[in-house]
Scaffold this active site. Structure first.
Site, PDB file in Angstrom:
ATOM      1  CE  LYS A  32      -0.812   0.420   4.996  1.00  0.00           C
ATOM      2  NZ  LYS A  32      -0.149   1.706   5.175  1.00  0.00           N
ATOM      3  CB  THR A  33       3.955   2.278   1.781  1.00  0.00           C
ATOM      4  OG1 THR A  33       3.379   1.967   3.051  1.00  0.00           O
ATOM      5  CG2 THR A  33       4.782   3.551   1.908  1.00  0.00           C
ATOM      6  CG  ASP A 215      -1.425   4.887   4.979  1.00  0.00           C
ATOM      7  OD1 ASP A 215      -1.994   3.867   4.552  1.00  0.00           O
ATOM      8  OD2 ASP A 215      -0.316   4.862   5.541  1.00  0.00           O
ATOM      9  CD  GLU A 216      -2.687   1.678   8.117  1.00  0.00           C
ATOM     10  OE1 GLU A 216      -3.738   1.016   8.018  1.00  0.00           O
ATOM     11  OE2 GLU A 216      -1.561   1.165   8.230  1.00  0.00           O
ATOM     12  CD  GLN A 246      -3.706  -4.974   8.098  1.00  0.00           C
ATOM     13  OE1 GLN A 246      -2.682  -4.755   8.732  1.00  0.00           O
ATOM     14  NE2 GLN A 246      -3.730  -4.938   6.771  1.00  0.00           N
ATOM     15  NE  ARG A 584       1.108  -7.019  11.118  1.00  0.00           N
ATOM     16  CZ  ARG A 584       0.812  -6.308  10.054  1.00  0.00           C
ATOM     17  NH1 ARG A 584       1.597  -5.335   9.673  1.00  0.00           N
ATOM     18  NH2 ARG A 584      -0.279  -6.551   9.345  1.00  0.00           N
TER      19      ARG A 584
END
Length: 691
Positions: A32-33, A215-216, A246, A584
């Site tokens: 995503k980044t 973002d997020e 998430q 993770r």
């Protein structure tokens, strides 16, 4: 020049989406980044002026990473890339007068807010031991972040303690205004209020930022949601990235429904799911998918691994919490023999209380580690004192900072003098600083005036030295006492922060510096060994990745946490947290629990977490470590819907015989013997039998 060939097809679609609303459902490890930064570069390359781009993140760390990546793609871009709070701060600075503030306002941190609340409670005749100042602070924060009207507050705040919280809130707001100060929540609330009340200001920023990226998005709360919606209303060029699976910050006010409702808010929205995972092995992703599919409130998606099959997930069951950590250390030593580095290994737990045993066992085993979240440089007393001096130099009307340092180091200025000053200030509607006219406190006022004068010609680092010398702090701490020595070392270490700020920004502006450190929320400033095992809560692990992850305390009542049994959406939030923890891990994942555990001073017996049972059994490599007990992985929940009624006698594999005293849809409340008391259990669990 950006290279779109590095992207997969869906990433390419997202990057090349130019106008109109777009929702990118970015699964864990799906890049995503990369999508966000490449899209910004793509917009600039295709004619969008850089200054018309607004990219908002949640953390300074995320913003820094995006800036670094963007700098590799474009030269000298002038888009705004920062956190919600840093963007809000910019709006306030540019419109301070419209908000009824002067431009030299100060930002209170959470400790300052707490001090102010304690003071207000005392003025109102309440004892801090009877009424928790932290609770009041949280309710004030709730009022602001939910942007509640007076009518809504009166409707929702109906208990005695909440009514007190509302009264404190009103007085607190008056104090902030009088001090020309804002708190962290105001950095979001004030811009939204300004946009709602001033159409010209709103239109100015809508025209300024025609392209907005967030973002997020699943972590936005009410005020952040309103800010984004107001800014994007005119041009609708809103591009949000997030994953409802998430969303783990409900306790902070985050509302995952904002991302679920995006298509309702923006009718012609394009939705692009990113399901290609470049982080974890297939077995790890399959485990994550098999857990999260049990949540009802989500958008369906399955992550696809690009990292091979990988090893099965190792499941270890220990006798107790110490044995559990010893098993972790044994496995870490095996991993080190295989060639893994300690820095690539992390141990996650649900609650901070579990960290103590981890530390204890790691120390005994001489295994180097760091605990993320346990140390925060700016929260040290001596650092806060120094910052308060700097804030007072910037804004002498800051009564909160003045109260903190007027008698530090000790100058013989007692509470009665300070209280009298406050009375004079209140009566004359002036600051406490202006109320000082005589006595020892006048020496303090002259010191601040001298420091203000010095600040006009000194660098920030020189100003720190100046404060430490002239205030007497350096002399006070220059003793043979080890604690004083450490505190002085920390103050001197602060000089490296100012020097770094000056080097990076070229600025010696005190307000810029204080705003910068007010917005910094990471713990990267203290020195640590590089190659150490990381211990942290799962909440702290969001956004990180490790080659190896150990998830400990996988027991019902620990994880999922017992509090989640009582909340309507509690288990779903815990399941999302489990999903985050699992995803993770890149190469190896270990799940551990204990048959019995000492926590908060009490030893209890625990059954394995329902989340372990939700993982397909063929993905697990089960290893039993319980003494004198054969453990076999079995389905812990029955498909049979057993009908319980109040008064039924039951027997539990751990708690023994009990009587049903309450029945809900999936939960049954049972009174056991006095050793175990009343417990809420899933009624279809295999450990529970109706007699």
């Amino acid at each position: 020049m950006i290279d779109l060939q590095e992207l997969n097809e869906r990433q390419k679609q997202a990057v090349m989406h130019q106008d109109g609303p777009c929702l990118v459902l970015a699964g864990a490890g799906s890049g995503k980044t990369k999508v966000l930064t490449t899209r910004i570069a793509y917009l600039i390359e295709n004619g969008v002026p850089d200054y018309q781009i607004l990219a908002i993140t949640f953390t300074n760390k995320a913003a820094k990473e995006m800036k670094e990546r963007l700098d590799l793609l474009t030269l000298n871009n002038d888009c705004f890339l920062g956190t919600f709070h840093s963007f809000g701060l910019r709006i306030i600075r540019e419109n301070a007068l419209k908000l009824g503030m002067s431009r030299n306002f100060t930002i209170l941190d959470s400790d300052d807010v707490l001090s102010l609340i304690k003071k207000i409670l005392k003025e109102m005749g309440y004892d801090n031991k009877e009424i928790s100042p932290s609770y009041i602070r949280n309710r004030i924060s709730f009022i602001k972040n939910e942007m509640l009207s007076e009518l809504e507050i009166e409707k929702f705040f109906n208990t005695d303690i909440e009514k007190i919280a509302y009264e404190v809130y009103k007085k607190y707001q008056i104090k902030l205004k009088a001090n020309n100060s804002v708190d962290f929540d105001d950095l979001l609330v004030l811009p939204v209020q300004l946009f709602q009340s001033n159409k010209e200001v709103l239109e100015h920023y809508q025209n300024r930022f025609k392209y907005i990226l967030v973002d997020e998005y699943q972590d936005t709360n009410e005020v952040q949601y309103k800010m984004v919606k107001l800014l994007s209303k005119k041009y609708q060029n809103i591009f949000v990235v997030g994953d409802p699976d998430q969303s783990i910050y409900m306790f902070r006010g985050a509302n995952y429904k904002n991302i679920l409702n995006f298509e309702h808010d923006f009718f012609n929205a394009k939705v692009i799911p990113l399901t290609d995972n470049y982080r974890s092995t297939k077995n790890i992703l399959d485990a994550a998918n098999s857990v999260i599919k049990n949540n009802k409130n989500r958008k369906e998606k399955n992550l696809i691994s690009h990292s091979g099959e990988g090893l099965k997930i190792k499941y270890l069951r220990a006798t107790d919490e110490k044995n559990e950590v010893k098993l972790v250390i044994d496995e870490i030593n095996k991993l080190l023999d295989e060639g893994f580095k300690k820095k690539d290994i992390a141990v996650f737990y649900r609650t901070n209380a579990q960290a103590r045993v981890c530390e204890e066992q790691f120390l005994k085993a001489n295994m180097p580690y760091k605990v993320v979240g346990s140390f925060y440089f700016y929260n040290r007393k001596e650092i806060k004192d120094l910052i308060c001096y700097m804030r007072l130099i910037l804004n002498p009307s800051d009564d909160i900072s003045l109260r903190r340092v007027i008698n530090f180091p000790k100058r013989g200025i007692g509470n009665s003098t300070i209280n009298k000053l406050e009375e004079i200030a209140n009566l004359n509607n002036i600051s406490m600083f202006d109320a000082i006219t005589s006595g020892k406190e006048l020496n303090f006022k002259n010191l601040i005036l001298e420091l203000i004068n010095d600040s006009n010609s000194l660098s920030l680092t020189e100003l720190v030295d100046d404060i430490l010398e002239k205030s007497g702090i350096k002399k006070e701490l220059n003793t043979d006492n080890l604690e004083d020595e450490l505190r002085l070392d920390n103050l001197l270490e602060f000089r490296s922060i100012t020097a770094s700020f000056e080097e990076q920004t070229g600025s010696v502006n005190l307000q810029d510096f204080l705003e910068e450190i007010s917005l910094v929320a990471d713990m990267s400033l203290h020195k640590e060994e590089n190659d150490v095992v990381t211990l942290m809560t799962i909440h702290s692990a969001k956004g990180l990745e490790f080659d190896v992850v150990f998830l400990i305390g996988m027991e019902d009542g620990i994880f999922p946490h017992q509090n989640s049994f009582l909340e309507p959406e509690g288990i779903e939030e815990e399941r999302r947290l489990c999903y985050v923890g699992i995803t993770r891990a890149k190469q190896r994942l270990y799940l551990l629990n204990a048959k019995r555990r000492m926590l908060y001073g009490h030893e209890n017996m625990y059954i394995p977490s329902r989340f372990i049972d939700e993982i397909d059994s063929n993905l697990l490599d089960v290893e039993v470590k319980e003494k004198n007990e054969n453990f076999v992985k079995e389905k812990m929940y029955s498909d049979e819907d057993i009908n319980y009624e109040i008064g039924d006698v039951v027997v539990h594999s751990i708690y023994g015989k009990g009587v049903v005293i309450g029945v809900e849809k999936t939960i049954v409340t049972i009174a056991f013997s006095k050793n175990f008391g009343i417990r809420k259990l899933m009624k279809n669990h295999k450990s529970l039998k109706k007699m």
